[in-house]
Design a protein around this motif. Sequence first.
Motif, PDB file in Angstrom:
ATOM      1  N   GLU A  68      -0.534  -7.492  -6.220  1.00 15.67           N
ATOM      2  CA  GLU A  68      -0.561  -7.073  -4.816  1.00 15.67           C
ATOM      3  C   GLU A  68      -0.605  -5.555  -4.636  1.00 15.67           C
ATOM      4  OE1 GLU A  68       1.966  -8.227  -6.634  1.00 15.67           O
ATOM      5  OE2 GLU A  68       3.845  -8.196  -5.495  1.00 15.67           O
ATOM      6  N   ILE A  69      -0.316  -4.816  -5.693  1.00 16.84           N
ATOM      7  CA  ILE A  69      -0.342  -3.354  -5.609  1.00 16.84           C
ATOM      8  C   ILE A  69      -1.786  -2.873  -5.796  1.00 16.84           C
ATOM      9  CG2 ILE A  69       0.495  -1.197  -6.637  1.00 16.84           C
ATOM     10  CD1 ILE A  69       2.651  -2.854  -5.148  1.00 16.84           C
ATOM     11  N   PRO A  70      -2.306  -2.077  -4.852  1.00 19.70           N
ATOM     12  CA  PRO A  70      -3.679  -1.577  -5.005  1.00 19.70           C
ATOM     13  C   PRO A  70      -3.839  -0.763  -6.291  1.00 19.70           C
ATOM     14  CG  PRO A  70      -2.805  -1.091  -2.802  1.00 19.70           C
ATOM     15  CD  PRO A  70      -1.660  -1.606  -3.626  1.00 19.70           C
ATOM     16  N   LEU A  71      -4.986  -0.907  -6.929  1.00 17.23           N
ATOM     17  CA  LEU A  71      -5.232  -0.181  -8.178  1.00 17.23           C
ATOM     18  C   LEU A  71      -5.090   1.324  -8.003  1.00 17.23           C
ATOM     19  CD1 LEU A  71      -8.223  -2.156  -9.733  1.00 17.23           C
ATOM     20  CD2 LEU A  71      -5.837  -2.118 -10.485  1.00 17.23           C
ATOM     21  N   LYS A  72      -5.462   1.851  -6.829  1.00 18.75           N
ATOM     22  CA  LYS A  72      -5.349   3.294  -6.589  1.00 18.75           C
ATOM     23  C   LYS A  72      -3.887   3.743  -6.556  1.00 18.75           C
ATOM     24  CE  LYS A  72      -5.657   2.990  -1.537  1.00 18.75           C
ATOM     25  NZ  LYS A  72      -4.287   3.280  -1.245  1.00 18.75           N
ATOM     26  N   ASN A  73      -2.961   2.801  -6.479  1.00 20.79           N
ATOM     27  CA  ASN A  73      -1.540   3.131  -6.451  1.00 20.79           C
ATOM     28  C   ASN A  73      -0.890   3.072  -7.830  1.00 20.79           C
ATOM     29  OD1 ASN A  73      -2.127   3.096  -3.733  1.00 20.79           O
ATOM     30  ND2 ASN A  73      -0.268   2.045  -3.153  1.00 20.79           N
ATOM     31  N   GLU A  86       0.821  -1.223   0.000  1.00 18.77           N
ATOM     32  CA  GLU A  86       0.000   0.000   0.000  1.00 18.77           C
ATOM     33  C   GLU A  86       0.853   1.272   0.000  1.00 18.77           C
ATOM     34  OE1 GLU A  86       0.148  -1.549   4.260  1.00 18.77           O
ATOM     35  OE2 GLU A  86      -0.387  -2.437   2.355  1.00 18.77           O
TER      36      GLU A  86
END
Length: 141
Positions: free
Chosen positions: A79-84, A59
């Motif tokens: 594993e990386i949030p889409l918002k990132n 995150e």
Amino acid sequence: METIQKPKNMKAVIFAGGVGTRMWPMSRKKTPKQFQLLIGERSIFQQTLERVKKGFEPEDIFISTGEQYKELVVHQAPEIPLKNLIMEPERRDSLGAVGYATAYVHKYFPNSVIAAVWGADHLVEDADAFIEAIHLAGNIA
């Protein structure tokens, strides 16, 4: 050696937007070098991400790339949030990417320290020393 702690407000940005023209014909616009298996069984982008994850939670990791590579990033880094995912609206080389990523992270985390992780296509043999250096720089900043 004492482990250097990451500042609580530190975020990492991995820049993975290059089109890989210098490695033509292997590297193409649809699949630039950072998303290919060049060394080992993982792409060099995935190797960069694994290295960064040694010092950052998913995150706290942002990926800056071109809109055309979103599917590759999502596939290779679930594993990386889409918002990132920082989708560069237009290709404007490194300075434009850095400015856009900095503004994006600052909008959501205004008091953060940003570690720019250059090159999703670089080979770093000592990942622990690399992370220690980033954390040290973050503490100094």
